[in-house]
Design a protein around this motif. Sequence first.
Motif, PDB file in Angstrom:
ATOM      1  N   ALA A   1       0.835  -1.200   0.000  1.00 19.73           N
ATOM      2  CA  ALA A   1       0.000   0.000   0.000  1.00 19.73           C
ATOM      3  C   ALA A   1       0.874   1.257   0.000  1.00 19.73           C
ATOM      4  O   ALA A   1       0.611   2.218  -0.732  1.00 19.73           O
TER       5      ALA A   1
ATOM      6  N   LEU B   1       0.193   5.369  -1.103  1.00 16.63           N
ATOM      7  CA  LEU B   1      -0.795   5.711  -0.088  1.00 16.63           C
ATOM      8  C   LEU B   1      -0.085   6.245   1.155  1.00 16.63           C
ATOM      9  O   LEU B   1       0.980   5.763   1.529  1.00 16.63           O
TER      10      LEU B   1
ATOM     11  N   GLN C   1      -7.704   1.900   3.668  1.00 16.86           N
ATOM     12  CA  GLN C   1      -7.985   1.168   2.427  1.00 16.86           C
ATOM     13  C   GLN C   1      -7.536  -0.287   2.489  1.00 16.86           C
ATOM     14  O   GLN C   1      -8.137  -1.153   1.875  1.00 16.86           O
ATOM     15  N   VAL C   2      -6.436  -0.541   3.187  1.00 15.10           N
ATOM     16  CA  VAL C   2      -5.829  -1.868   3.089  1.00 15.10           C
ATOM     17  C   VAL C   2      -5.787  -2.615   4.426  1.00 15.10           C
ATOM     18  O   VAL C   2      -6.263  -3.745   4.523  1.00 15.10           O
TER      19      VAL C   2
ATOM     20  N   PRO D   1      -9.605  -2.805   6.768  1.00  9.72           N
ATOM     21  CA  PRO D   1     -10.630  -3.722   6.262  1.00  9.72           C
ATOM     22  C   PRO D   1     -10.270  -5.191   6.476  1.00  9.72           C
ATOM     23  O   PRO D   1     -11.143  -6.008   6.756  1.00  9.72           O
ATOM     24  N   GLN D   2      -8.973  -5.508   6.380  1.00 14.18           N
ATOM     25  CA  GLN D   2      -8.566  -6.893   6.619  1.00 14.18           C
ATOM     26  C   GLN D   2      -8.478  -7.192   8.102  1.00 14.18           C
ATOM     27  O   GLN D   2      -8.766  -8.304   8.539  1.00 14.18           O
TER      28      GLN D   2
END
Lengths: 223, 266
Positions: A127, A132, A140-141, A144-145
């Motif tokens: 990312a 980013l 974004q990365v 969410p995970q």
Amino acid sequence: MELVLSNFDLYLSAFRLTIGLFLVSAVGSLLLGTLLAAMRVGPIAFMSKAATVYITVVRNTPLLIIFVFVIIGLPKLGILFRSVEELGISSFFFRACLALTLYTSTFVAEAIRSGINAVPLGQAEAARAIGLTFGGTMTQVVLPQAFRATVPPLASVFIALLKNTSVAYAFGILEATARMKYFTNISGNDLPIFLIFAAGYVVLVEIISFGANRLERRWRVAR
Amino acid sequence: MTVSDTATSDNPHQPGTDDPLVVLDHVDKHFGDLHVLRDINVSIRRGEVVVVIGPSGSGKSTLCRTINRLETIDGGTISLNGVPLPEEGKELAALRAEVGMVFQSFNLFAHKTILENVTLGLTKVRKTPKKSADEAAMRQLKRVGVAEQAGKYPAQLSGGQQQRVAIARALAMEPQLMLFDEPTSALDPEMIKEVLDVMVGLAKPEQGEPMTMVVVTHEMGFARTAADRVLFMADGQIVEENTPEEFFTNPRSDRAKDFLGKILKH
């Protein structure tokens, strides 16, 4: 038992208040907890330290004492939540939610931090490599995970939160536990009343567990 | 990019200018007591393909990762376009967008589809509108030959496909430089070729300018066909620096002779 059934509207309104305390505090602690977790893993040493101190102090303080601080202490310091009352929200309800949020957010933060640690480092590196910023990498990365790995421990945290709403009873908020006390005071027969209120809590907790299981299954498929 | 240059028949890699894109000047780095990079001095021209090889632990991956500052350095300077790498923050993020990176373990975003993996940088960093980001991403996916997988998740693809997506993700940002950190080391043998083919296509394109590339690899075939220069590293130092032809047929240092003897024997 009959006493509760013939006053079932009181039973329902009490649980409505319990649910209200739960929902507001759940959203609040999810937001504050995520922010604390991000601060803790973030690159700015000062923020990381501040989040760590906050989590250590608040997590290790009994919830009742946090309630005392927010509901009795803050007004003595001149913080009266007038603007909340102007919005037509009970300031007691708001302060109870604030106490629950301050307390629960520390557990949320630690659950999310464990989720963040479960995301492979390469995800964040990739990312960053596409340009980013730290904020973008997190939102974004990584987060969410991380949330996926966090669902089971977060479900436990929220179940505890639901039951912790009963502490508000000590501060004159007529949620389910307070209403139970009201019924047992005027009836001689405590056990059936206790059972029917316990059943209410069990149903709500089961709803949280069910939702958590659904989320877990849906997110497992989508990857 | 312009397609004006037609004098590509003889040596397509002779860069037109000698202003360097990347300069590493007296770079030093330690991991605790371990001195992983010792006084590294390298200058990479625009359009040049540099292959870094060496035994494991020689610092070659670390060297690659310092160029977009995924690893910080203790001494010396690294500059891109004559500008030293900035500290962590918005400026560094902007610079990283100009440097594509491909990892050994692919590192595709596991929760996003193949298409979303490629568009993420475009929409969030370049602020490209979604529709044109999708189009640009599909162009890159087509270029690396995985366009038909666009709707799938990374875990549903083979390693070779995932690595090609990772290359597409980096290319979509239209970087000035591409870093490859052992891009084929985690792949099954039958998938190595499909990834190397894509990389050769970048180094020696049929049209347009060659991509500036730093490639950490053990693929001698790739080094011979695509590289302009080979850097041989051992113990954190650049021991030897030569054209691939010279290096492979006529290594000068004992370390390089020893290393090549070990890897070329079978």
